[in-house]
Design an enzyme around this catalytic site. Structure first.
Site, PDB file in Angstrom:
ATOM      1  CB  CYS A   1      -0.923  -0.013   1.204  1.00 19.20           C
ATOM      2  SG  CYS A   1      -1.865  -1.542   1.356  1.00 19.20           S
TER       3      CYS A   1
ATOM      4  CD  GLU B   1       5.239  -4.484  -9.248  1.00 17.26           C
ATOM      5  OE1 GLU B   1       6.466  -4.560  -9.123  1.00 17.26           O
ATOM      6  OE2 GLU B   1       4.468  -5.417  -8.994  1.00 17.26           O
TER       7      GLU B   1
ATOM      8  CB  ALA C   1       1.572  10.113  -3.403  1.00 18.39           C
TER       9      ALA C   1
ATOM     10  CB  ILE D   1      -4.347  -1.242  -2.901  1.00 21.82           C
ATOM     11  CG1 ILE D   1      -3.989   0.171  -2.419  1.00 21.82           C
ATOM     12  CG2 ILE D   1      -3.573  -2.318  -2.127  1.00 21.82           C
ATOM     13  CD1 ILE D   1      -2.552   0.609  -2.667  1.00 21.82           C
TER      14      ILE D   1
ATOM     15  CB  SER E   1       5.052   9.249 -11.010  1.00 19.55           C
ATOM     16  OG  SER E   1       4.529   8.463 -12.061  1.00 19.55           O
TER      17      SER E   1
ATOM     18  N   GLY F   1      -5.559  -9.554 -38.225  1.00 21.94           N
ATOM     19  CA  GLY F   1      -6.506  -8.736 -38.993  1.00 21.94           C
ATOM     20  C   GLY F   1      -7.800  -8.526 -38.214  1.00 21.94           C
TER      21      GLY F   1
ATOM     22  CB  THR G   1      -0.349   4.146  -5.295  1.00 22.49           C
ATOM     23  OG1 THR G   1       0.779   3.528  -5.920  1.00 22.49           O
ATOM     24  CG2 THR G   1      -0.939   5.183  -6.235  1.00 22.49           C
TER      25      THR G   1
HETATM   26  N1  COS Z   1      17.136   2.283  -3.379  1.00 22.15           N
HETATM   27  C1  COS Z   1      17.449   2.901  -2.213  1.00 22.15           C
HETATM   28  N2  COS Z   1      17.260   4.218  -2.004  1.00 22.15           N
HETATM   29  C2  COS Z   1      16.736   4.926  -3.007  1.00 22.15           C
HETATM   30  C3  COS Z   1      16.380   4.355  -4.237  1.00 22.15           C
HETATM   31  C4  COS Z   1      16.617   2.971  -4.398  1.00 22.15           C
HETATM   32  N3  COS Z   1      16.304   2.353  -5.544  1.00 22.15           N
HETATM   33  N4  COS Z   1      15.858   5.302  -5.049  1.00 22.15           N
HETATM   34  C5  COS Z   1      15.898   6.447  -4.343  1.00 22.15           C
HETATM   35  N5  COS Z   1      16.424   6.223  -3.121  1.00 22.15           N
HETATM   36  C6  COS Z   1      16.675   7.206  -2.060  1.00 22.15           C
HETATM   37  C7  COS Z   1      17.668   8.230  -2.595  1.00 22.15           C
HETATM   38  O1  COS Z   1      18.992   7.809  -2.363  1.00 22.15           O
HETATM   39  C8  COS Z   1      17.312   9.451  -1.779  1.00 22.15           C
HETATM   40  O2  COS Z   1      17.856   9.346  -0.498  1.00 22.15           O
HETATM   41  P1  COS Z   1      18.765  10.536   0.074  1.00 22.15           P
HETATM   42  O3  COS Z   1      17.944  11.770  -0.069  1.00 22.15           O
HETATM   43  O4  COS Z   1      19.036  10.115   1.460  1.00 22.15           O
HETATM   44  O5  COS Z   1      19.965  10.568  -0.804  1.00 22.15           O
HETATM   45  C9  COS Z   1      15.812   9.332  -1.603  1.00 22.15           C
HETATM   46  O6  COS Z   1      15.503   7.941  -1.800  1.00 22.15           O
HETATM   47  C10 COS Z   1      15.038  10.170  -2.580  1.00 22.15           C
HETATM   48  O7  COS Z   1      15.450   9.813  -3.880  1.00 22.15           O
HETATM   49  P2  COS Z   1      15.077  10.690  -5.148  1.00 22.15           P
HETATM   50  O8  COS Z   1      15.572  12.097  -4.906  1.00 22.15           O
HETATM   51  O9  COS Z   1      15.557  10.004  -6.363  1.00 22.15           O
HETATM   52  O10 COS Z   1      13.491  10.699  -5.021  1.00 22.15           O
HETATM   53  P3  COS Z   1      12.389  11.304  -5.947  1.00 22.15           P
HETATM   54  O11 COS Z   1      11.352  11.907  -5.105  1.00 22.15           O
HETATM   55  O12 COS Z   1      13.013  12.132  -7.021  1.00 22.15           O
HETATM   56  O13 COS Z   1      11.676  10.015  -6.613  1.00 22.15           O
HETATM   57  C11 COS Z   1      11.360   8.076  -7.905  1.00 22.15           C
HETATM   58  C12 COS Z   1      12.297   8.903  -7.024  1.00 22.15           C
HETATM   59  C13 COS Z   1      10.636   8.905  -8.942  1.00 22.15           C
HETATM   60  C14 COS Z   1      12.267   7.078  -8.622  1.00 22.15           C
HETATM   61  C15 COS Z   1      10.356   7.351  -6.987  1.00 22.15           C
HETATM   62  O14 COS Z   1       9.467   8.261  -6.401  1.00 22.15           O
HETATM   63  C16 COS Z   1       9.580   6.267  -7.697  1.00 22.15           C
HETATM   64  O15 COS Z   1      10.099   5.168  -7.927  1.00 22.15           O
HETATM   65  N6  COS Z   1       8.319   6.561  -8.051  1.00 22.15           N
HETATM   66  C17 COS Z   1       7.443   5.561  -8.627  1.00 22.15           C
HETATM   67  C18 COS Z   1       6.693   4.866  -7.549  1.00 22.15           C
HETATM   68  C19 COS Z   1       6.139   3.593  -8.032  1.00 22.15           C
HETATM   69  O16 COS Z   1       6.814   2.766  -8.631  1.00 22.15           O
HETATM   70  N7  COS Z   1       4.879   3.390  -7.741  1.00 22.15           N
HETATM   71  C20 COS Z   1       4.226   2.175  -8.129  1.00 22.15           C
HETATM   72  C21 COS Z   1       3.249   1.811  -7.114  1.00 22.15           C
HETATM   73  S1  COS Z   1       3.712   0.529  -6.149  1.00 22.15           S
HETATM   74  S2  COS Z   1       3.040  -0.983  -7.139  1.00 22.15           S
END
Ligand code: COS
Length: 379
Positions: free
Chosen positions: A124, A363, A130, A157, A132, A339, A126
């Site tokens: 849980c 994901e 919130a 979910i 992406s 087709g 999303t």
């Molecule tokens: N593993 C460990 N730590 C991670 C990580 C990873 N793969 N990716 C990011 N982090 C950490 C970073 O190191 C950073 O930590 P510090 O600030 O201490 O350095 C922190 O998390 C924030 O990282 P970042 O600045 O990259 O975060 P953003 O807010 O820019 O977002 C994305 C990163 C966009 C990649 C993330 O929000 C994401 O994956 N979004 C999609 C969510 C998703 O897949 N949803 C699907 C629903 S679940 S089925």
């Protein structure tokens, strides 16, 4: 040393999953696609075979499978029906944060039951605002004595309407943003947990997708995963581990579409010969087959890296994005080969197209995967 040879055990797993897909999934795929009811009968059989707890460590009753093993199984199951596959795979998505960050007591209490009776978990993360931007969540978890009180609404979910165990992400310190996020194990029968809107999806309709509402839900502090403030990292590490399986599902869906298209192209005659004898169709099939193989190699490589404790966020994102893009392209091209028949519900193509689309979205959208990849390659 690079080896592309599967072990005896992996070949046996592949075979078991392939037979399960052909005997237990494919014959009922259309029924669950149309009816939109939860596939309890298929899941009962999947539980008996062990697919619903295969990635849990054997110490806690699980199959102890590696991610590469899981990728091999995922391809087969998704080739049977992507919606039914998702219902199974989401268990592993929900179990992964506990596998990675749970204490021995938490694993014993919350993971062991998965192998004892048919049950589901939900991840849980999303929320409506919130998706992406997973860090922008509004759900809160307030410490009161030795408990946390969780409030918030989660959306989209998977398995949320049937799960017994939820892993819920909420802010313990909203001022700190991403660093204030924490992860909790919440039993579905805890007072205050309720199912909201049940989604009516375009594809993967055998999979249950709902809104979950948490209203003054009291959970003991023993249910906190890791410590306060590391929830975002737990979510990201879980998704890194989960994404190759989505790529593998893309390979499975694409392979199914390719197999159907080859069979159809060899049997459908126009202008006095099978349409596969026309180079345009033959080359289309050649490109589809090449992409399926390329996607599988990306998936297996990402899974291998993770199994070998290498950092693989980029490779997991590549596997997920490419595998699901290949599923989309291949199903659309396969439908074109069929087709007019491909567009009709009597044939498997239109379902495969609808199912493939979700793989590009859930994901982490493929745009988010490209963000992860580009951030890493650009430094
Ligand atoms: N593993 C460990 N730590 C991670 C990580 C990873 N793969 N990716 C990011 N982090 C950490 C970073 O190191 C950073 O930590 P510090 O600030 O201490 O350095 C922190 O998390 C924030 O990282 P970042 O600045 O990259 O975060 P953003 O807010 O820019 O977002 C994305 C990163 C966009 C990649 C993330 O929000 C994401 O994956 N979004 C999609 C969510 C998703 O897949 N949803 C699907 C629903 S679940 S089925």
């Amino acid at each position: 040393m690079i080896s592309f040879v599967l072990t005896e055990e992996q070949l046996a797993l592949q075979n078991t999953a392939r037979e399960f897909a052909l005997k237990e999934m494919r014959p009922v795929a259309a029924k669950y696609d149309q009816g939109h009811e939860f596939p309890w009968d298929v899941m009962k059989k999947a539980f008996e075979v062990g697919f619903l707890y295969s990635s849990i460590e054997s110490e806690y009753g699980g199959g102890g499978l590696s991610l590469l093993d899981t990728a091999i199984i995922s391809e087969e199951l998704a080739a049977g029906c992507a919606g039914l596959f998702t219902t199974m795979m989401v268990n592993s998505l929900a179990q992964t944060p506990i596998i990675l960050f749970g204490t021995h007591e938490q694993k014993k209490k919350f993971l062991t039951p998965f192998s004892q009776e048919l049950s589901f978990g939900a991840f849980c993360l999303t929320e409506p605002q919130a998706g992406s931007d997973a860090g922008n969540m509004l759900s809160t978890a307030k410490k009161v004595g030795s408990d946390y009180i969780i409030n918030g609404t989660k959306c989209f979910i998977s398995n949320g309407g049937v799960a017994r165990t939820h892993v819920v992400f909420a802010n313990t310190d909203p001022e700190k943003g991403i660093r204030g996020m924490s992860a909790f194990i919440v039993q579905a029968d805890t007072p205050g947990v309720s199912v909201g809107k049940v989604e009516d999806k375009m594809g993967q309709r055998a999979s249950n997708t709902v809104e979950l509402v948490f209203e003054d839900v009291k959970v003991p502090q023993e249910n906190l995963l890791g410590k306060e403030g590391i929830g975002f990292m737990i979510a990201m590490k879980t998704l890194d581990k989960a994404r190759p399986s989505v790529g593998a599902a893309g390979v499975g869906v694409a392979r199914a579409a390719l197999d159907y298209a080859i069979e159809y192209a060899n049997s459908r005659e126009q202008f006095g010969k099978p349409i596969s004898a026309f180079q345009h169709i033959a080359f289309k099939l050649a490109d589809m087959a090449t992409e399926v193989n390329a996607a599988r190699l990306l998936v297996w490589h990402a899974a291998w890296l993770i199994d070998n404790k290498q950092k693989a966020s980029k490779e997991a994102a590549m596997a997920k994005a490419y595998g699901s893009d290949v599923a989309m392209r291949t199903t659309v091209e396969a439908l074109q080969i069929y087709g007019g028949y491909g567009y009709m519900k009597d044939y498997p193509m239109e379902k495969l197209v609808r199912d493939a689309k979700l793989l590009q979205i859930y994901e982490g959208t493929n745009e988010i995967q490209r963000l992860v990849i580009s951030k890493e390659i650009l430094g």
